[in-house]
Design a protein around this motif. Structure first.
Motif, short mmCIF file in Angstrom:
data_model
loop_
_atom_site.label_atom_id
_atom_site.label_comp_id
_atom_site.label_asym_id
_atom_site.label_seq_id
_atom_site.Cartn_x
_atom_site.Cartn_y
_atom_site.Cartn_z
N GLN A 107 48.40 19.35 -24.23
CA GLN A 107 47.90 18.23 -23.45
C GLN A 107 47.55 17.07 -24.39
O GLN A 107 47.16 17.29 -25.53
N VAL A 109 45.07 13.85 -24.53
CA VAL A 109 43.94 13.16 -23.93
C VAL A 109 43.95 11.73 -24.46
O VAL A 109 43.87 11.51 -25.67
N SER A 176 39.54 16.89 -32.83
CA SER A 176 40.60 17.65 -32.14
C SER A 176 40.72 19.03 -32.76
O SER A 176 41.62 19.29 -33.55
N MET A 180 43.74 20.31 -27.26
CA MET A 180 44.05 18.95 -26.87
C MET A 180 44.46 18.15 -28.11
O MET A 180 44.02 18.45 -29.23
N TYR A 182 44.82 13.85 -29.24
CA TYR A 182 44.22 12.61 -28.76
C TYR A 182 44.98 11.36 -29.20
O TYR A 182 45.56 11.31 -30.28
N CYS C 43 39.43 21.57 -19.42
CA CYS C 43 40.80 21.39 -19.95
C CYS C 43 41.79 22.41 -19.42
O CYS C 43 42.99 22.28 -19.65
N GLU C 89 36.20 20.28 -28.39
CA GLU C 89 36.60 21.30 -27.42
C GLU C 89 35.96 22.65 -27.77
O GLU C 89 36.00 23.07 -28.91
#
Lengths: 214, 110, 98
Positions: A107, A109, A176, A180, A182, C43, C89
């Protein structure tokens, strides 16, 4: 190399007298040795039928093709199309794929800079970076100094990049560390409506997409 | 427990604002790691490679460049998983070194 | 991004990062362990890197959240402003309600 904790007082803000944190690079002999080892490894893997030389060549081409130009395309599309911008902010990966960029990450972001907010991206544990869009991270991004300091004293780090962020602006650092990746969406210039996409793309630099430039 | 790679917040000097070229062997390391980790092969994951360089010792970690760390970790894990053996790799390194020296001699003479 | 009904935490929840004394490969840096923050994004479910690092690819997958901390709660740095934040995260098994 001495221990920074013991030899530097916390109040030492004098950049000129601070130690430069050298990047660890291979010398010529190290580069040659590395080239020989990876060639040897490739041979062994080929002999076992686990990969082929053309696959390696093709993968290298794939690694070389992304770069700031892809990030710039995404940003300018968001500057020109507010609905696209909303899609980009709510699901970065699908919005980036929409414009034909193959995103390899789980993903993306996308974090938006505004008049009151500035975003900065780092990875303290290794050097995670949106590689399928921007390519390889710059050398300083993988340095110990950037990885160690960007989370703790981001305003001082930004000053070293020539960005003295106004004290009223909120600075958000993104580490990060997991799945994810960025990308910073920089602010559109005031004259965005008058400029064509080509001119706008020229305003989008890699450093703005990481957040060390605004 | 805190690993030696876990450096967020540590004191460090100024950022080395350098932009170094990306060398061929470095690309090859990334390419081969990507291929070995892809959906059809699944031989070595990114996290396995990270475990490799997070466990081969602090002195080695600090002495090696970013891509050399990844190369060393990749070969360590491939040997650990018995995908390749140390002997096979050593033999191939010797062959490649001979080839390179021969090439160099020819270049020097031409 | 989707919001999983089964997820333990919702956006806005206060959480504390556990200081799990794990050896081996983990992706939760020391500087956030034991710190309190706020869930800002869910997420989805991801395989645990602790498992992946030892070749275990069968799961289970864990909920992953983005957690926001005030910089003031992480370190005492005069140049950080009161509104400054850090987001990182964190997998579900490293979190507890705060």
């Amino acid at each position: 190399m001495h221990n920074d904790h013991e030899n530097h007082s916390h109040e030492d803000h004098d950049h000129q007298h601070e130690d430069h944190e050298a990047l660890v690079v291979e010398d010529d002999a190290g580069n040659l040795e590395s080239q020989i080892i990876i060639d040897a490894l490739q041979d062994v893997l080929i002999s076992k039928g686990l990969l082929t030389a053309p696959e390696v060549t093709k993968e290298i081409e794939k690694l070389e093709s992304p770069g700031v130009h892809l990030g710039a395309k995404v940003v300018v599309k968001a500057w020109k199309d507010s609905e696209y911008k909303q899609r980009l902010l709510s699901n970065g990966k699908s919005a980036i794929q929409e414009i034909g960029v193959a995103v390899g990450e789980a993903q993306i972001v996308v974090v938006e800079n505004t008049d009151t907010v500035h975003n900065l991206i780092t990875c303290t544990l290794c050097s995670c970076y949106p590689r399928s869009i921007l390519g390889q991270p710059p050398s300083w991004y993988i340095s110990k100094a950037y990885r160690a300091r960007a989370v703790r004293e981001p305003r001082k780090v930004l000053s070293e990049f020539g960005l003295d962020l106004d004290e009223d602006i909120q600075l958000i650092v993104h580490d990060s560390n997991a799945d994810m990746r960025y990308l910073v969406l920089p602010m559109a210039p005031d004259e965005a409506a008058q400029l064509d996409s080509h001119d706008l793309e020229a305003l989008v630099t890699r450093d703005r997409l990481i957040g060390v430039s605004r | 427990m805190r690993g030696y790679h876990d450096i967020g917040g540590d004191k460090a000097g100024s950022i080395p604002r350098v932009e170094l070229p990306w060398l061929h062997w470095e690309k090859q390391v990334e390419a081969i790691r990507n291929l070995l980790g892809d959906g059809t092969r699944r031989i070595i994951s990114l996290d396995e490679m990270r475990r490799g360089f997070e466990s081969f010792g602090e002195d080695k970690y600090k002495a090696l460049s970013f891509y050399r760390r990844r190369l060393e970790a990749m070969t360590d894990i491939l040997i650990e998983k018995e995908i390749i053996s140390q002997e096979e790799l050593d033999k191939a390194v010797v062959e490649k070194t001979i080839l390179w020296n021969k090439q160099k001699t020819e270049d020097d003479q031409s | 991004m989707s919001t999983a009904k089964a997820a333990r935490f919702a956006i806005g929840d206060r959480v504390r990062v556990l200081d799990l004394d794990k050896s081996g490969h983990v992706r939760i840096p020391a500087y956030v362990r034991g710190k309190c923050g706020k869930i800002v994004q869910y997420c989805g479910k991801y395989l645990n890197p602790e498992d992946l690092s030892i070749g275990k690819t069968s799961g289970p997958a864990f909920d992953l959240y983005r957690v926001e901390f005030t910089q003031a709660s992480l370190w005492d740095e005069p140049r950080n402003q009161s509104q400054d934040r850090l987001i990182i995260e964190i997998y579900d098994h490293w979190l507890t309600a705060a």
